[in-house]
Design a protein around this motif. Structure first.
Motif, PDB file in Angstrom:
ATOM      1  N   ALA A 100     101.152 -62.225 -54.742  1.00  0.00           N
ATOM      2  CA  ALA A 100      99.951 -61.611 -55.499  1.00  0.00           C
ATOM      3  C   ALA A 100     100.383 -60.941 -56.737  1.00  0.00           C
ATOM      4  N   GLU A 101     100.158 -61.437 -57.819  1.00  0.00           N
ATOM      5  CA  GLU A 101     100.508 -60.802 -59.089  1.00  0.00           C
ATOM      6  C   GLU A 101      99.188 -59.821 -59.761  1.00  0.00           C
TER       7      GLU A 101
ATOM      8  N   GLN B 119     100.058 -51.921 -60.799  1.00  0.00           N
ATOM      9  CA  GLN B 119      99.671 -50.795 -60.178  1.00  0.00           C
ATOM     10  C   GLN B 119      99.935 -49.638 -60.637  1.00  0.00           C
ATOM     11  N   SER B 120     101.172 -49.570 -61.284  1.00  0.00           N
ATOM     12  CA  SER B 120     101.922 -48.401 -61.890  1.00  0.00           C
ATOM     13  C   SER B 120     100.963 -48.072 -62.956  1.00  0.00           C
ATOM     14  N   GLU B 121     100.265 -48.877 -63.679  1.00  0.00           N
ATOM     15  CA  GLU B 121      99.344 -48.239 -64.912  1.00  0.00           C
ATOM     16  C   GLU B 121      97.895 -48.409 -64.040  1.00  0.00           C
ATOM     17  N   GLY B 122      97.528 -48.113 -62.901  1.00  0.00           N
ATOM     18  CA  GLY B 122      96.178 -48.044 -62.557  1.00  0.00           C
ATOM     19  C   GLY B 122      95.358 -49.387 -62.161  1.00  0.00           C
ATOM     20  N   GLY B 123      96.167 -50.454 -61.947  1.00  0.00           N
ATOM     21  CA  GLY B 123      95.668 -51.847 -61.521  1.00  0.00           C
ATOM     22  C   GLY B 123      95.477 -51.613 -60.044  1.00  0.00           C
ATOM     23  N   LEU B 124      94.221 -52.374 -59.908  1.00  0.00           N
ATOM     24  CA  LEU B 124      93.606 -52.256 -58.452  1.00  0.00           C
ATOM     25  C   LEU B 124      93.910 -53.449 -57.674  1.00  0.00           C
ATOM     26  N   ASP B 125      93.836 -53.466 -56.470  1.00  0.00           N
ATOM     27  CA  ASP B 125      93.857 -54.620 -55.713  1.00  0.00           C
ATOM     28  C   ASP B 125      92.346 -55.141 -55.678  1.00  0.00           C
ATOM     29  N   ARG B 126      91.943 -55.908 -56.635  1.00  0.00           N
ATOM     30  CA  ARG B 126      90.602 -56.298 -56.885  1.00  0.00           C
ATOM     31  C   ARG B 126      90.967 -57.929 -57.395  1.00  0.00           C
ATOM     32  N   GLU B 127      89.777 -58.886 -56.934  1.00  0.00           N
ATOM     33  CA  GLU B 127      89.957 -60.347 -57.403  1.00  0.00           C
ATOM     34  C   GLU B 127      90.135 -60.606 -58.842  1.00  0.00           C
TER      35      GLU B 127
END
Length: 149
Positions: A68-69, A74-82
């Motif tokens: 999953a890329e 995530q370190s820049e605020g990326g969320l686990d969203r589709e």
């Protein structure tokens, strides 16, 4: 409810429920027809033998494991969203994030495509395999010629 070392959540012993990131990875894998977002190589989910002609013991094919890329890390605020998760082979995902500042997905995709065309992105065995399956796909797509005497 209890968790098994990050592999998923068990509701009852023996019944594994996927984590959110595992579900998003599977959705992205299906959405992308099993091809890496960056290099377009076929990927596997459970074992390299899912790929035609690959033996699980061949170390070179481990780099084609589906991960999953996060497009926005995530370190820049990326969320686990589709909308922030795509399926990428282990090689592309890890190489992008080894850099101090990961490049934008579009720039990285172009860079990987250039190296793929030169045959210098994946292990040489993987490039030979990709060439072979490409040739087989072209041959299978051509109509069969029936010869009469």
């Amino acid at each position: 409810m209890w968790r098994d070392a990050g592999t998923g959540t068990f509701l009852n012993p023996g019944v594994l429920m996927p984590t959110r990131i595992q579900s998003l990875r599977l959705q992205a894998f299906q959405r992308q027809c099993g091809l890496c977002f960056y290099c377009s190589a076929p990927m596997w989910l459970l074992c390299p033998s899912e790929l035609p002609g690959c033996h699980p013991a061949q170390h070179a094919f481990k780099q084609l494991r589906c991960t999953a890329e996060h497009l926005l890390p995530q370190s820049e605020g990326g969320l686990d969203r589709e909308d922030n998760i795509v399926a990428a082979c282990a090689r592309c995902n890890h190489t992008r994030h080894q850099r101090k500042r990961p490049p934008l997905p579009s720039a990285y995709r172009e860079e990987v495509a250039k190296r793929m065309r030169r045959g210098c992105w994946h292990d040489s065995l993987v490039h030979r395999w990709l060439s072979l399956i490409s040739q087989l796909a072209v041959a299978a797509a051509q109509p069969e010629v029936v010869r009469t005497r």
